[in-house]
Design an enzyme around this catalytic site. Structure first.
Site, PDB file in Angstrom:
ATOM      1  N   GLN A  27     -19.342   9.309  68.246  1.00 17.59           N
ATOM      2  CA  GLN A  27     -19.671  10.131  67.091  1.00 17.59           C
ATOM      3  C   GLN A  27     -19.649  11.600  67.456  1.00 17.59           C
ATOM      4  OE1 GLN A  27     -23.531   8.350  66.308  1.00 17.59           O
ATOM      5  NE2 GLN A  27     -24.562  10.257  66.844  1.00 17.59           N
ATOM      6  N   GLY A  28     -19.411  12.398  66.426  1.00 21.79           N
ATOM      7  CA  GLY A  28     -19.389  13.835  66.596  1.00 21.79           C
ATOM      8  C   GLY A  28     -19.913  14.509  65.345  1.00 21.79           C
ATOM      9  N   TYR A  29     -20.086  15.817  65.460  1.00 22.34           N
ATOM     10  CA  TYR A  29     -20.701  16.589  64.386  1.00 22.34           C
ATOM     11  C   TYR A  29     -19.774  17.698  63.919  1.00 22.34           C
ATOM     12  CZ  TYR A  29     -24.737  13.902  65.481  1.00 22.34           C
ATOM     13  OH  TYR A  29     -25.572  12.838  65.675  1.00 22.34           O
ATOM     14  N   ILE A  30     -19.521  17.717  62.619  1.00 24.63           N
ATOM     15  CA  ILE A  30     -18.793  18.818  61.994  1.00 24.63           C
ATOM     16  C   ILE A  30     -19.771  19.970  61.769  1.00 24.63           C
ATOM     17  CG2 ILE A  30     -17.524  19.543  59.936  1.00 24.63           C
ATOM     18  CD1 ILE A  30     -16.498  16.623  59.742  1.00 24.63           C
ATOM     19  N   GLN A  81     -17.502  19.021  67.009  1.00 23.10           N
ATOM     20  CA  GLN A  81     -17.903  19.750  68.206  1.00 23.10           C
ATOM     21  C   GLN A  81     -17.819  18.806  69.406  1.00 23.10           C
ATOM     22  OE1 GLN A  81     -21.917  20.979  67.293  1.00 23.10           O
ATOM     23  NE2 GLN A  81     -21.299  21.941  65.391  1.00 23.10           N
TER      24      GLN A  81
END
Length: 154
Positions: A27-30, A81
């Protein structure tokens, strides 16, 4: 719109062993700031987009939508990110609650966190023997924070 109410704990790795097979999560974060997060996740072979509001105590607004796997992979590769959060999630029942135990690898290797979701903020929880310390109020253990300040750099 849903409300997520959860408590986070550290565990004693000597006392806990997976009872069932886990599922891989990337998972990642915009967006990852104090007031909101927009997360992209691949869990197993499914993609998700999740929007969360600011945390108030142990609760926050949460909306999650399944998205095409290829879209999730593209977003993780191009818009999120770095570093991404990589972990294996194990789900285990314990005395009426479902526990999610995340065993992190990659930049957060060595960290193991257990979470339990609750129906309300005052709901009592009987802790499994492998729980050591509650970290619900410690933002360092939020996945969005781990993506900015990985465990290996603590």
């Amino acid at each position: 719109m849903g409300i997520e109410i959860e408590r986070k704990y550290l565990i004693d790795k000597q006392k806990w062993q997976p009872a069932v097979a886990g599922v891989n999560i990337r998972q990642g974060y915009i967006v990852a700031d104090e007031d909101r997060t927009i997360r992209v996740r691949i869990k197993g072979n499914k993609g998700y987009l999740t929007i969360k509001g600011a945390t108030e105590g142990i609760s926050r607004l949460e909306m999650e939508y399944e998205i095409p796997l290829a879209d999730a992979a593209k977003l993780l590769d191009t818009m999120c990110q770095k570093p991404l959060i990589e972990k294996i999630r194990y789900v285990e029942p314990h005395l009426g609650h479902t526990w999610e135990i995340d065993v992190f690898y990659g930049d957060n290797d060595g960290l193991v966190v257990a979470e339990v979701e609750l129906a309300n903020v005052d709901e009592p929880v009987e802790l499994p023997e492998w729980i050591t310390r509650e970290v619900s109020d410690d933002k360092r253990y939020y996945n969005a924070c781990l993506s900015k300040h990985p465990f290996k750099k603590w």
